[in-house]
Design a protein around this motif. Structure first.
Motif, PDB file in Angstrom:
ATOM      1  N   CYS A 159      61.861 -11.688 -75.950  1.00  0.00           N
ATOM      2  CA  CYS A 159      62.451 -11.603 -77.282  1.00  0.00           C
ATOM      3  C   CYS A 159      63.581 -12.622 -77.359  1.00  0.00           C
ATOM      4  N   THR A 160      63.500 -13.520 -78.308  1.00  0.00           N
ATOM      5  CA  THR A 160      64.580 -14.485 -78.508  1.00  0.00           C
ATOM      6  C   THR A 160      65.492 -13.975 -79.618  1.00  0.00           C
ATOM      7  N   VAL A 161      66.794 -13.944 -79.355  1.00  0.00           N
ATOM      8  CA  VAL A 161      67.770 -13.486 -80.346  1.00  0.00           C
ATOM      9  C   VAL A 161      68.687 -14.660 -80.681  1.00  0.00           C
ATOM     10  N   THR A 162      68.386 -15.335 -81.770  1.00  0.00           N
ATOM     11  CA  THR A 162      69.181 -16.485 -82.214  1.00  0.00           C
ATOM     12  C   THR A 162      69.434 -16.384 -83.717  1.00  0.00           C
ATOM     13  N   ALA A 163      69.894 -15.187 -84.142  1.00  0.00           N
ATOM     14  CA  ALA A 163      70.208 -14.954 -85.560  1.00  0.00           C
ATOM     15  C   ALA A 163      69.007 -15.330 -86.419  1.00  0.00           C
ATOM     16  N   CYS A 164      69.224 -16.135 -87.443  1.00  0.00           N
ATOM     17  CA  CYS A 164      68.160 -16.442 -88.413  1.00  0.00           C
ATOM     18  C   CYS A 164      67.118 -17.408 -87.867  1.00  0.00           C
ATOM     19  N   GLY A 261      61.317 -28.119 -81.671  1.00  0.00           N
ATOM     20  CA  GLY A 261      62.634 -28.655 -81.376  1.00  0.00           C
ATOM     21  C   GLY A 261      63.671 -27.563 -81.496  1.00  0.00           C
ATOM     22  N   ALA A 262      64.649 -27.539 -80.606  1.00  0.00           N
ATOM     23  CA  ALA A 262      65.707 -26.527 -80.642  1.00  0.00           C
ATOM     24  C   ALA A 262      67.015 -27.163 -80.200  1.00  0.00           C
ATOM     25  N   THR A 263      68.042 -27.016 -81.040  1.00  0.00           N
ATOM     26  CA  THR A 263      69.336 -27.620 -80.742  1.00  0.00           C
ATOM     27  C   THR A 263      70.471 -26.670 -81.098  1.00  0.00           C
ATOM     28  N   GLY A 264      71.680 -27.044 -80.665  1.00  0.00           N
ATOM     29  CA  GLY A 264      72.881 -26.289 -81.011  1.00  0.00           C
ATOM     30  C   GLY A 264      73.867 -27.179 -81.740  1.00  0.00           C
ATOM     31  N   ASP A 265      74.531 -26.624 -82.760  1.00  0.00           N
ATOM     32  CA  ASP A 265      75.526 -27.393 -83.513  1.00  0.00           C
ATOM     33  C   ASP A 265      76.811 -27.626 -82.717  1.00  0.00           C
ATOM     34  N   VAL A 280      69.156 -32.229 -87.915  1.00  0.00           N
ATOM     35  CA  VAL A 280      68.584 -33.567 -87.751  1.00  0.00           C
ATOM     36  C   VAL A 280      67.986 -33.711 -86.356  1.00  0.00           C
ATOM     37  N   ARG A 281      68.763 -33.304 -85.341  1.00  0.00           N
ATOM     38  CA  ARG A 281      68.285 -33.440 -83.962  1.00  0.00           C
ATOM     39  C   ARG A 281      67.106 -32.525 -83.673  1.00  0.00           C
ATOM     40  N   ALA A 282      67.119 -31.316 -84.240  1.00  0.00           N
ATOM     41  CA  ALA A 282      66.001 -30.394 -84.025  1.00  0.00           C
ATOM     42  C   ALA A 282      64.715 -30.942 -84.642  1.00  0.00           C
ATOM     43  N   MET A 283      64.821 -31.471 -85.861  1.00  0.00           N
ATOM     44  CA  MET A 283      63.637 -32.043 -86.512  1.00  0.00           C
ATOM     45  C   MET A 283      63.103 -33.242 -85.745  1.00  0.00           C
ATOM     46  N   ARG A 284      64.011 -34.102 -85.292  1.00  0.00           N
ATOM     47  CA  ARG A 284      63.562 -35.279 -84.532  1.00  0.00           C
ATOM     48  C   ARG A 284      62.914 -34.883 -83.207  1.00  0.00           C
ATOM     49  N   GLN A 285      63.482 -33.878 -82.559  1.00  0.00           N
ATOM     50  CA  GLN A 285      62.892 -33.363 -81.312  1.00  0.00           C
ATOM     51  C   GLN A 285      61.476 -32.864 -81.548  1.00  0.00           C
ATOM     52  N   ALA A 286      61.309 -32.049 -82.613  1.00  0.00           N
ATOM     53  CA  ALA A 286      60.003 -31.442 -82.908  1.00  0.00           C
ATOM     54  C   ALA A 286      58.966 -32.494 -83.259  1.00  0.00           C
ATOM     55  N   ILE A 287      59.377 -33.489 -84.045  1.00  0.00           N
ATOM     56  CA  ILE A 287      58.436 -34.555 -84.426  1.00  0.00           C
ATOM     57  C   ILE A 287      58.035 -35.368 -83.195  1.00  0.00           C
ATOM     58  N   LYS A 288      59.009 -35.690 -82.347  1.00  0.00           N
ATOM     59  CA  LYS A 288      58.684 -36.415 -81.115  1.00  0.00           C
ATOM     60  C   LYS A 288      57.746 -35.603 -80.230  1.00  0.00           C
ATOM     61  N   ASP A 289      58.022 -34.311 -80.112  1.00  0.00           N
ATOM     62  CA  ASP A 289      57.183 -33.421 -79.301  1.00  0.00           C
ATOM     63  C   ASP A 289      55.755 -33.371 -79.828  1.00  0.00           C
ATOM     64  N   SER A 290      55.621 -33.482 -81.147  1.00  0.00           N
ATOM     65  CA  SER A 290      54.298 -33.368 -81.787  1.00  0.00           C
ATOM     66  C   SER A 290      53.434 -34.603 -81.594  1.00  0.00           C
ATOM     67  N   GLY A 291      54.070 -35.748 -81.314  1.00  0.00           N
ATOM     68  CA  GLY A 291      53.324 -36.988 -81.216  1.00  0.00           C
ATOM     69  C   GLY A 291      52.986 -37.604 -82.559  1.00  0.00           C
ATOM     70  N   GLY A 401      75.092 -21.702 -84.816  1.00  0.00           N
ATOM     71  CA  GLY A 401      74.665 -23.090 -84.665  1.00  0.00           C
ATOM     72  C   GLY A 401      73.303 -23.270 -84.047  1.00  0.00           C
ATOM     73  N   HIS A 402      72.414 -22.266 -84.183  1.00  0.00           N
ATOM     74  CA  HIS A 402      71.062 -22.355 -83.627  1.00  0.00           C
ATOM     75  C   HIS A 402      70.138 -23.045 -84.628  1.00  0.00           C
ATOM     76  N   ASN A 403      69.457 -24.098 -84.187  1.00  0.00           N
ATOM     77  CA  ASN A 403      68.519 -24.820 -85.035  1.00  0.00           C
ATOM     78  C   ASN A 403      67.152 -24.844 -84.364  1.00  0.00           C
ATOM     79  N   ALA A 404      66.112 -24.419 -85.083  1.00  0.00           N
ATOM     80  CA  ALA A 404      64.756 -24.417 -84.541  1.00  0.00           C
ATOM     81  C   ALA A 404      63.808 -25.047 -85.550  1.00  0.00           C
ATOM     82  N   THR A 405      62.955 -25.933 -85.072  1.00  0.00           N
ATOM     83  CA  THR A 405      61.978 -26.604 -85.922  1.00  0.00           C
ATOM     84  C   THR A 405      60.609 -26.524 -85.278  1.00  0.00           C
ATOM     85  N   LEU A 406      59.610 -26.180 -86.071  1.00  0.00           N
ATOM     86  CA  LEU A 406      58.223 -26.103 -85.622  1.00  0.00           C
ATOM     87  C   LEU A 406      57.376 -27.101 -86.405  1.00  0.00           C
TER      88      LEU A 406
END
Length: 412
Positions: A159-164, A261-265, A280-291, A401-406
């Motif tokens: 179970c991940t608990v990172t607020a929203c 992508g997952a980052t902290g503010d 911004v960093r979470a989105m860039r991480q996720a896009i890079k991860d996706s190829g 400051g939790h950021n997650a992008t799928l």
């Protein structure tokens, strides 16, 4: 080591728009709002008068009454959505495959209703009147625990608990479990039942909620007159499977999950970092991860909470990441209809992202009446858009400051 490919084979939800996937999706693409007058608690106690509540949810439609009484509402929601998702995937769990099937379901605050009720019992009658089920009903990981017991999944259970961001982080974490070869399938998403006295008191005190008493317009992401989010409840659960495992059993595939992508503010406990820098960093991480290239993203399901800072900074972040493509890409906030499901938001919004790909329909953002010069993207106002959807990016941003992008894309 070559990464495993991971696909989505099952979906299940209970939401303010309906107690199953079909009803929820149809209401969403038709611009129906799930927001109404607050009835779960006494609205006279609070300046916030509206909520996105589940309607006519009966846990006994999904589980035994005795079992349901030992679960907080957030766990009941997760159970219902998970059982529907497993059925939708036509996934049979056996003694042989159970150790390779896991559960990863997030919740931002867990059993707050149980906590408040049992504390009142303690104050009135002492510790002997506190339920022996109090602790296992309250703790946020119990949704994952109860689901694994119900379906017999013996793989990783977490179970991940990172607020929203809890739901999105849970899906991303489950995706990585399969991708690295530690499971063949995962039941994953988010669940939340936050419509309680103390949750309303806390969010009202910090002025995070909309004090607009009109249910039709209270949740209005990207509108110039937005004044806070509308609290919602529910659960969104996906079945993720390793591609070869899914193909071997002839599973129907909705889409492929390709990026996380997952980052902290590292900035503030509640306010987003200026210009959405962490997002911004979470989105860039996720896009890079996706190829994928940024220009290949057709649609973005934004976090879009209807709060002044989030919508402005998220729009800035999108423009920073996508450049000129930000204005060509569809962006919508489904929270305009569901409200903000907190830890369940990432789960239900992942479902909407997958359905957009599967059905070729982009959900709208409703209630944009007054344009905001800071929010000048294509938010798909009021009416759903039928078009081919190749890839979708979904954002979830949480207190702390939790950021997650799928990133999801069409299965090829």
């Amino acid at each position: 080591m070559q990464k495993k490919r991971v696909v989505v084979t099952g979906l299940g939800t209970v939401s303010p728009l309906g107690n199953d996937l079909e009803t929820t999706w149809n209401n969403l693409i038709n611009g129906v709002s799930g927001v109404g007058p607050l009835t779960r608690v006494d609205s006279d106690l609070f300046p916030a008068k509206v909520a996105a509540e589940l309607k006519d949810f009966n846990p006994e439609n999904y589980m035994d009454r005795k079992d349901a009484k030992k679960m907080d509402r957030f766990t009941q929601y997760a159970m219902a959505a998970s059982l529907m998702a497993v059925k939708d995937a036509d996934l049979t769990i056996t003694e042989d495959n159970a150790p390779r099937i896991g559960v990863w379901i997030g919740s931002g605050i867990g059993g707050m209703e149980t906590h408040e009720e049992q504390y009142r019992n303690f104050q009135a009658k002492g510790y002997r009147r506190v339920s022996p089920f109090y602790v296992p009903m309250m703790i946020p990981d119990m949704a994952a625990g109860q689901v694994s017991i119900a379906i017999g999944a013996k793989g990783i259970n977490s179970c991940t608990v990172t607020a929203c961001a809890s739901g999105a982080n849970s899906i991303g974490d489950a995706f990585k479990v399969i991708q690295r070869g530690d499971a063949d399938a995962m039941v994953t998403g988010g669940t939340e039942a936050p419509l309680t006295i103390m949750a309303y008191a806390g969010f009202s005190s910090m002025k995070a909620l909309s004090f607009n008493s009109d249910p039709k317009t209270a949740s209005r992401p990207f509108d110039a007159n937005r004044d806070g989010f509308v609290m919602g409840e529910g659960a969104g659960i996906l079945i993720l499977e390793e591609l070869e495992f899914a193909l071997a059993r002839g599973a129907r595939i909705y889409a492929e999950i390709v990026g996380y992508g997952a980052t902290g503010d590292a900035y503030h406990i509640t306010a987003p970092a200026p210009a959405g820098e962490g997002g911004v960093r979470a989105m860039r991480q996720a896009i890079k991860d996706s190829g994928l290239q940024p220009e290949q993203i057709t649609y973005m399901n934004a976090h879009g909470t209807s709060t002044p800072y989030n919508d402005k900074y998220e729009s800035m972040a999108i423009k920073e990441v996508f450049g000129d493509h930000a204005y060509k890409m569809a962006v919508s906030s489904t929270k305009s209809m569901t409200g903000h499901l907190l830890g369940a938001a990432g789960g239900i919004e992942a479902i909407f992202s997958v359905m957009a790909i599967s059905e070729g329909i982009i959900p709208p953002t409703i209630n944009i009446e007054t344009p905001d010069p800071d929010c000048d993207l294509d938010y798909v106002p009021d009416v759903a858009r039928k078009q081919d959807v190749y890839a979708v990016l979904s954002n979830s941003l949480g207190f702390g400051g939790h950021n997650a992008t799928l990133v999801f894309k069409k299965f090829e």
